[in-house]
Motif scaffolding. Structure first.
Motif, PDB file in Angstrom:
ATOM      1  N   TYR A 148     -35.143  24.256  27.624  1.00  0.00           N
ATOM      2  CA  TYR A 148     -34.465  23.732  28.807  1.00  0.00           C
ATOM      3  C   TYR A 148     -35.465  23.280  29.880  1.00  0.00           C
ATOM      4  N   GLY A 149     -35.299  22.045  30.319  1.00  0.00           N
ATOM      5  CA  GLY A 149     -35.979  21.582  31.506  1.00  0.00           C
ATOM      6  C   GLY A 149     -35.193  21.996  32.740  1.00  0.00           C
ATOM      7  N   VAL A 150     -35.714  21.650  33.924  1.00  0.00           N
ATOM      8  CA  VAL A 150     -35.020  21.981  35.175  1.00  0.00           C
ATOM      9  C   VAL A 150     -34.963  20.756  36.080  1.00  0.00           C
ATOM     10  N   PHE A 151     -33.823  20.625  36.751  1.00  0.00           N
ATOM     11  CA  PHE A 151     -33.596  19.544  37.713  1.00  0.00           C
ATOM     12  C   PHE A 151     -33.187  20.206  39.020  1.00  0.00           C
ATOM     13  N   PHE A 152     -33.885  19.864  40.112  1.00  0.00           N
ATOM     14  CA  PHE A 152     -33.589  20.510  41.387  1.00  0.00           C
ATOM     15  C   PHE A 152     -33.910  19.564  42.536  1.00  0.00           C
ATOM     16  N   GLN A 153     -33.423  19.923  43.706  1.00  0.00           N
ATOM     17  CA  GLN A 153     -33.637  19.099  44.895  1.00  0.00           C
ATOM     18  C   GLN A 153     -34.251  19.944  45.998  1.00  0.00           C
ATOM     19  N   ILE A 154     -35.332  19.434  46.582  1.00  0.00           N
ATOM     20  CA  ILE A 154     -35.967  20.068  47.729  1.00  0.00           C
ATOM     21  C   ILE A 154     -35.966  19.067  48.866  1.00  0.00           C
ATOM     22  N   ASN A 155     -35.336  19.456  49.977  1.00  0.00           N
ATOM     23  CA  ASN A 155     -35.087  18.509  51.055  1.00  0.00           C
ATOM     24  C   ASN A 155     -34.366  17.301  50.460  1.00  0.00           C
ATOM     25  N   LYS A 156     -34.938  16.136  50.499  1.00  0.00           N
ATOM     26  CA  LYS A 156     -34.269  14.960  49.942  1.00  0.00           C
ATOM     27  C   LYS A 156     -34.866  14.506  48.617  1.00  0.00           C
ATOM     28  N   SER A 157     -35.803  15.291  48.107  1.00  0.00           N
ATOM     29  CA  SER A 157     -36.476  14.914  46.857  1.00  0.00           C
ATOM     30  C   SER A 157     -35.797  15.550  45.659  1.00  0.00           C
ATOM     31  N   LYS A 158     -35.348  14.723  44.717  1.00  0.00           N
ATOM     32  CA  LYS A 158     -34.766  15.201  43.465  1.00  0.00           C
ATOM     33  C   LYS A 158     -35.864  15.198  42.402  1.00  0.00           C
ATOM     34  N   ILE A 159     -36.080  16.364  41.787  1.00  0.00           N
ATOM     35  CA  ILE A 159     -37.236  16.568  40.917  1.00  0.00           C
ATOM     36  C   ILE A 159     -36.764  16.995  39.533  1.00  0.00           C
ATOM     37  N   PHE A 160     -37.325  16.388  38.512  1.00  0.00           N
ATOM     38  CA  PHE A 160     -37.010  16.718  37.124  1.00  0.00           C
ATOM     39  C   PHE A 160     -38.288  17.123  36.411  1.00  0.00           C
ATOM     40  N   ILE A 161     -38.330  18.370  35.923  1.00  0.00           N
ATOM     41  CA  ILE A 161     -39.426  18.855  35.087  1.00  0.00           C
ATOM     42  C   ILE A 161     -38.873  18.991  33.676  1.00  0.00           C
ATOM     43  N   THR A 162     -39.392  18.204  32.749  1.00  0.00           N
ATOM     44  CA  THR A 162     -38.798  18.168  31.410  1.00  0.00           C
ATOM     45  C   THR A 162     -39.073  19.429  30.607  1.00  0.00           C
ATOM     46  N   THR A 163     -40.157  20.143  30.893  1.00  0.00           N
ATOM     47  CA  THR A 163     -40.779  21.107  29.992  1.00  0.00           C
ATOM     48  C   THR A 163     -40.994  20.408  28.645  1.00  0.00           C
ATOM     49  N   PHE A 196     -31.288  25.262  40.682  1.00  0.00           N
ATOM     50  CA  PHE A 196     -32.015  24.699  39.551  1.00  0.00           C
ATOM     51  C   PHE A 196     -31.022  24.504  38.398  1.00  0.00           C
ATOM     52  N   ASP A 197     -30.718  23.253  38.091  1.00  0.00           N
ATOM     53  CA  ASP A 197     -29.860  22.942  36.958  1.00  0.00           C
ATOM     54  C   ASP A 197     -30.680  22.962  35.680  1.00  0.00           C
ATOM     55  N   LEU A 198     -30.167  23.622  34.652  1.00  0.00           N
ATOM     56  CA  LEU A 198     -30.832  23.610  33.357  1.00  0.00           C
ATOM     57  C   LEU A 198     -30.451  22.348  32.594  1.00  0.00           C
ATOM     58  N   VAL A 199     -31.448  21.722  32.003  1.00  0.00           N
ATOM     59  CA  VAL A 199     -31.243  20.508  31.213  1.00  0.00           C
ATOM     60  C   VAL A 199     -31.641  20.826  29.772  1.00  0.00           C
ATOM     61  N   LYS A 200     -30.666  20.870  28.887  1.00  0.00           N
ATOM     62  CA  LYS A 200     -30.960  21.195  27.499  1.00  0.00           C
ATOM     63  C   LYS A 200     -31.662  20.013  26.840  1.00  0.00           C
ATOM     64  N   VAL A 201     -32.849  20.268  26.305  1.00  0.00           N
ATOM     65  CA  VAL A 201     -33.642  19.196  25.696  1.00  0.00           C
ATOM     66  C   VAL A 201     -33.861  19.495  24.214  1.00  0.00           C
ATOM     67  N   THR A 205     -30.119  12.141  26.153  1.00  0.00           N
ATOM     68  CA  THR A 205     -30.100  13.346  26.980  1.00  0.00           C
ATOM     69  C   THR A 205     -30.803  13.123  28.312  1.00  0.00           C
ATOM     70  N   LEU A 206     -31.943  12.474  28.278  1.00  0.00           N
ATOM     71  CA  LEU A 206     -32.837  12.438  29.434  1.00  0.00           C
ATOM     72  C   LEU A 206     -32.545  11.310  30.413  1.00  0.00           C
ATOM     73  N   GLN A 207     -31.925  10.249  29.951  1.00  0.00           N
ATOM     74  CA  GLN A 207     -31.841   9.031  30.754  1.00  0.00           C
ATOM     75  C   GLN A 207     -31.148   9.249  32.101  1.00  0.00           C
ATOM     76  N   LYS A 208     -30.065  10.023  32.112  1.00  0.00           N
ATOM     77  CA  LYS A 208     -29.351  10.192  33.381  1.00  0.00           C
ATOM     78  C   LYS A 208     -30.183  10.976  34.391  1.00  0.00           C
TER      79      LYS A 208
END
Length: 254
Positions: free
Chosen positions: A159-174, A141-146, A182-185
């Protein structure tokens, strides 16, 4: 298979059993559970989902507002004094962690029978360096400073979180403002986005507002679910090219 269960999908001041604060559980195929934020109504939202503090072994905290951290006193005391429980694991950025005990929890939790307590009395604490990551059940789980609350004197760490499960890349902004620099990438990299979104008539300027999100490219909106909204009539998100508004109890399978 992993699944993400929204215990609630509402804002901090959501009222009544129709919805709860936007805390969520990530559950793997072995039944391990990571609670993503632990708000002040967590005992009610867990109960409505058929769960309790007994099910909470791992927690991630994004920031210090009570709808994200206010339930830690309940979880901490309940698991501490129930012999069935081990200490839950607590993951959080170091800057959040330093303030969590000093400014949020110590008033009610620092004195227990026969002793003085600290955060590690109740939780196995893993402090994460800024813009770094933690690993839970072999998932990174990568922390994304927002940018959530910035009063020009102080930027609340969040901090939001960016993670990958199987082949799905998921971003939860909190909780976050809409700062594209910050968020675009992360919007670009993600296959699925869970986006903080307020809908009120009077924007607070500390959350992304629906009217702002409408301006995003269709390619981004097409992979975006909206949550963290206030009570009231919801806009037609599907018509506006979003995936929709998350409902309490909704489950996403990966």
């Amino acid at each position: 298979m992993f699944k993400l269960l929204f215990l609630g999908s509402g804002s901090a001041f959501t009222v009544g059993a129709d919805n709860f604060q936007s805390n969520m559980l990530l559950i793997n195929d072995r039944g391990n559970k990571l609670l993503i934020d632990c708000g002040s109504d967590i005992r009610f939202s867990l109960y409505e989902a058929g769960l309790s503090y007994l099910d909470i072994t791992d927690i991630y905290i994004s920031h210090l507002h009570s709808d994200h951290a206010g339930g830690l006193e309940y979880i901490g005391f309940s698991t501490k004094f129930d012999p069935q429980c081990k200490k839950p694991n607590l993951y959080l950025s170091k800057d959040v962690g330093i303030e969590l005990w000093q400014k949020t929890l110590s008033g009610g939790m620092s004195s227990i029978a026969g002793d003085l307590a600290e955060l590690s009395t109740f939780f196995n604490v893993s402090y994460i360096s800024s813009n770094n990551f933690f690993v839970w059940q072999n998932t990174k789980f990568d922390l994304v400073k927002v940018s959530h609350v910035d009063n020009s004197y102080y930027l609340m760490p969040s901090y939001g979180v960016f993670f990958q499960i199987n082949k799905s890349k998921i971003f939860i902004t909190t909780d976050t403002q809409l700062h594209l620099n910050t968020l675009q990438k992360y919007y670009k990299k993600a296959d699925l986005i869970f986006q903080d979104c307020e809908i009120g008539e009077y924007p607070t300027n500390i959350h992304a507002h629906y009217q702002q999100l409408l301006q995003l490219p269709k390619l981004v909106k097409n992979k975006m679910w909206l949550y963290g909204y206030q009570p009231g009539k919801l806009p037609d998100a599907r018509q506006d090219n979003f995936l929709g508004f998350v409902k309490r109890g909704q489950i996403f399978n990966f």
